[in-house]
Design a protein around this motif. Structure first.
Motif, short mmCIF file in Angstrom:
data_model
loop_
_atom_site.label_atom_id
_atom_site.label_comp_id
_atom_site.label_asym_id
_atom_site.label_seq_id
_atom_site.Cartn_x
_atom_site.Cartn_y
_atom_site.Cartn_z
N PHE A 1 -0.22 5.04 -0.39
CA PHE A 1 -1.02 5.10 0.83
C PHE A 1 -0.13 5.46 2.01
O PHE A 1 1.05 5.10 2.04
CB PHE A 1 -1.71 3.75 1.09
CG PHE A 1 -2.89 3.50 0.19
CD1 PHE A 1 -4.18 3.81 0.59
CD2 PHE A 1 -2.70 2.96 -1.07
CE1 PHE A 1 -5.26 3.58 -0.24
CE2 PHE A 1 -3.78 2.72 -1.92
CZ PHE A 1 -5.05 3.04 -1.50
N TYR B 1 -4.63 5.80 4.07
CA TYR B 1 -5.38 6.61 3.12
C TYR B 1 -4.47 7.05 1.97
O TYR B 1 -3.23 7.04 2.09
CB TYR B 1 -5.98 7.84 3.80
CG TYR B 1 -4.92 8.84 4.21
CD1 TYR B 1 -4.65 9.93 3.40
CD2 TYR B 1 -4.19 8.68 5.37
CE1 TYR B 1 -3.66 10.85 3.74
CE2 TYR B 1 -3.21 9.58 5.73
CZ TYR B 1 -2.95 10.66 4.91
OH TYR B 1 -1.97 11.55 5.24
N ARG B 2 -5.12 7.46 0.91
CA ARG B 2 -4.40 7.97 -0.27
C ARG B 2 -5.29 8.96 -0.99
O ARG B 2 -6.43 8.64 -1.35
CB ARG B 2 -4.08 6.82 -1.22
CG ARG B 2 -3.30 7.23 -2.45
CD ARG B 2 -3.26 6.09 -3.46
NE ARG B 2 -2.30 6.31 -4.52
CZ ARG B 2 -2.48 7.13 -5.54
NH1 ARG B 2 -3.58 7.84 -5.64
NH2 ARG B 2 -1.54 7.25 -6.47
N TYR C 1 0.83 -1.21 0.00
CA TYR C 1 0.00 0.00 0.00
C TYR C 1 0.86 1.26 0.00
O TYR C 1 0.58 2.21 -0.73
CB TYR C 1 -0.95 0.01 1.20
CG TYR C 1 -1.89 -1.17 1.29
CD1 TYR C 1 -2.25 -1.91 0.17
CD2 TYR C 1 -2.42 -1.56 2.52
CE1 TYR C 1 -3.12 -2.99 0.27
CE2 TYR C 1 -3.28 -2.64 2.62
CZ TYR C 1 -3.63 -3.35 1.49
OH TYR C 1 -4.47 -4.43 1.60
#
Length: 162
Positions: free
Chosen positions: A135, A159-160, A130
């Motif tokens: 991310f 998150y991204r 990720y």
């Protein structure tokens, strides 16, 4: 590798590795004793959300992903996804292909962010994957996951931006 929409006919192939991964209790917050019909209901998404499979040139299912809106209302611009790679096909780039596909799906669907709510901190391969795709860890819930061999470990929210 081709990523395509999952069909109901794919479930008998997905179920064995879904069950193996979930029953191991090491990476997902799903009940480890999830029954086959309940699991299918949890995994298969309805539009505009999606469930896909990654297949090789012989149409063998290598892995699967479900992609969905993560929040409702004023948070409806945030997408999420969950991935399962058949352990028999790990290390072949299936996970990376599914993650990259889901990021493109979310971007094309107009989402602004992707958020993974519960990435087990001992799942170091997934975290590294990720992070290599952009991310970031936004926070960690200490002892948020009861790992079967390592005890209580943290759950990362990742998150991204899209």
């Amino acid at each position: 590798m081709l990523i395509r929409e999952a069909t109901p006919e794919d479930w008998p192939t997905i179920w064995p590795f879904f069950h193996e991964i979930v029953a191991a209790g090491e990476t997902l917050t799903y009940p480890t004793g999830l029954a086959v019909d309940d699991a299918k209901d949890w995994w298969y998404q309805t539009p505009p959300n999606r469930t896909v499979v990654a297949v090789n040139e012989h149409s063998t299912i290598l892995g699967t992903a479900k992609m969905n809106r993560n929040h409702m209302g004023n948070g409806a611009h945030v997408a999420s996804a969950t991935y399962l790679v058949d352990p028999a096909h790990s290390g072949q780039g299936v996970g990376r292909a599914l993650v990259e596909y889901s990021v493109e799906w979310a971007r094309a669907a107009g989402y602004r962010l992707m958020q993974f709510n519960a990435v087990v901190e001992t799942n170091i391969h997934a975290i590294a994957l990720y992070q290599s795709i952009g991310f970031r860890i936004g926070g960690t819930l200490p002892e948020g996951f009861h790992h079967p061999t390592q005890g209580y470990v943290g759950l990362h929210m990742m998150y991204r931006p899209l």
